[in-house]
Scaffold this motif. Structure first.
Motif, PDB file in Angstrom:
ATOM      1  N   GLU A   1      35.235  43.697  32.508  1.00  0.00           N
ATOM      2  CA  GLU A   1      34.782  42.304  32.673  1.00  0.00           C
ATOM      3  C   GLU A   1      35.721  41.481  33.548  1.00  0.00           C
ATOM      4  O   GLU A   1      35.493  40.279  33.717  1.00  0.00           O
ATOM      5  CB  GLU A   1      34.656  41.642  31.292  1.00  0.00           C
ATOM      6  N   ILE A   2      36.766  42.091  34.086  1.00  0.00           N
ATOM      7  CA  ILE A   2      37.724  41.350  34.898  1.00  0.00           C
ATOM      8  C   ILE A   2      37.895  42.021  36.260  1.00  0.00           C
ATOM      9  O   ILE A   2      37.529  43.175  36.451  1.00  0.00           O
ATOM     10  CB  ILE A   2      39.098  41.216  34.187  1.00  0.00           C
TER      11      ILE A   2
ATOM     12  N   MET B   1      47.331  35.771  32.108  1.00  0.00           N
ATOM     13  CA  MET B   1      46.143  36.452  31.624  1.00  0.00           C
ATOM     14  C   MET B   1      45.861  36.154  30.154  1.00  0.00           C
ATOM     15  O   MET B   1      45.003  36.787  29.538  1.00  0.00           O
ATOM     16  CB  MET B   1      46.281  37.962  31.829  1.00  0.00           C
TER      17      MET B   1
ATOM     18  N   SER C   1      40.428  45.630  24.536  1.00  0.00           N
ATOM     19  CA  SER C   1      40.523  44.322  25.182  1.00  0.00           C
ATOM     20  C   SER C   1      41.819  44.228  25.979  1.00  0.00           C
ATOM     21  O   SER C   1      42.723  45.074  25.856  1.00  0.00           O
ATOM     22  CB  SER C   1      40.500  43.210  24.129  1.00  0.00           C
TER      23      SER C   1
ATOM     24  N   LYS D   1      38.813  39.781  26.814  1.00  0.00           N
ATOM     25  CA  LYS D   1      37.901  40.480  27.721  1.00  0.00           C
ATOM     26  C   LYS D   1      38.255  41.961  27.810  1.00  0.00           C
ATOM     27  O   LYS D   1      39.400  42.350  27.595  1.00  0.00           O
ATOM     28  CB  LYS D   1      37.943  39.847  29.111  1.00  0.00           C
TER      29      LYS D   1
ATOM     30  N   ALA E   1      42.287  35.306  29.198  1.00  0.00           N
ATOM     31  CA  ALA E   1      41.311  36.412  29.265  1.00  0.00           C
ATOM     32  C   ALA E   1      41.642  37.513  28.262  1.00  0.00           C
ATOM     33  O   ALA E   1      41.174  38.640  28.410  1.00  0.00           O
ATOM     34  CB  ALA E   1      41.282  36.979  30.681  1.00  0.00           C
TER      35      ALA E   1
END
Length: 263
Positions: free
Chosen positions: A138-139, A128, A93, A134, A131
């Motif tokens: 996915e980014i 960030m 992640s 994620k 997020a």
């Protein structure tokens, strides 16, 4: 007083099947603590080679690099590098990509709770934190670079080394990240060396711009002081005569050192 970071008479040559290629010759540069320095020049002028020598990824053939008076010739957490390619681990992640660096550098000096808080703090610096769960897939590309910068900052390096970190991004994303980098530098006062091809970027972000001559045996051709007050606004500087004068100085140098065209 000795410079915070000192590049002393650095030269480097590479030997291959076609003989010896001399990439850099007698490069001398002294950088103060908290200074933001950009290095610009045409492709093949040794910009990234010089950055890699400072990072300890390459060893100079002659000369060397001193950081706070100590020679550096191997990689270390006191010099964190952000490349154009974000180099995030796709199975981790956003949080874990930064936490891995935090654990490696601060595992013996910060508690588990402190390392958690420090990871979130650095993600917050680059906006960030929302997020954090994620995965890199996915980014967006710009968000990935934000995570790469957070990972580098989390190491608390003495020098942040940026090798065209925004070169692969679209213009709008690039502008947003430039603004974020200016904000972070203004807040932290960290020492930064950035490689760039972008003239506007170099003038907007830097305290000094180091302009390289063409290779082989590239040297520093000119150093330009950027005496624009901080904090800086790209909108306000767009019509600023002094900004445009500095920009023109860089363009004149680059035009005067255009590589010869192949016949």
């Amino acid at each position: 007083m000795a410079a915070y970071l000192s590049i002393e008479n650095v030269g480097i040559a590479f030997t291959g099947d076609k003989g010896t290629f001399r990439a850099l010759d007698d490069v001398v540069l002294r950088i103060d603590k908290g200074e933001f320095v950009s290095i610009i020049g045409h492709s093949g002028c040794g910009k990234s080679t010089l950055l890699n020598i400072v990072a300890g990824l390459l060893q100079a053939t002659e000369g060397g690099v001193l950081l706070e008076g100590r020679e550096v010739d191997t990689p270390g957490p006191d010099r964190a590098v952000v490349f154009q390619n974000h180099s995030l681990l796709p199975w981790l992640s956003v949080y874990d990509n930064v936490r891995m660096a935090v654990d490696k550098v601060h595992g013996k000096t910060k508690s588990k709770a402190e390392r958690h808080d420090w990871t979130l703090h650095n993600l917050s610096l680059v906006r960030m934190d929302a997020a954090k769960d994620k995965k890199p897939g996915e980014i967006s590309g710009g968000m990935k670079q934000r995570v790469g910068i957070a990972r580098a900052l989390a190491m608390e390096p003495k020098v942040l080394l940026l090798d065209e970190p925004f070169g692969a991004l679209d213009a709008l994303t690039r502008a947003h990240l430039q603004d974020s980098l200016m904000e972070i530098h203004g807040r932290l006062g960290n020492t930064v060396i950035m490689i760039t091809h972008d003239v506007d970027e170099s003038v907007l972000l830097s305290d000094r711009i180091v302009m390289m001559t063409n290779g082989p045996a590239a040297r520093i051709g000119q150093i330009l002081d950027i005496d624009l007050p901080r904090p800086r606004s790209r909108v306000e500087l767009a019509d600023n005569p002094h900004f445009n004068h500095l920009r023109a100085e860089v363009l004149r140098f680059l035009h005067g050192h255009s590589p010869a065209r192949a016949a």
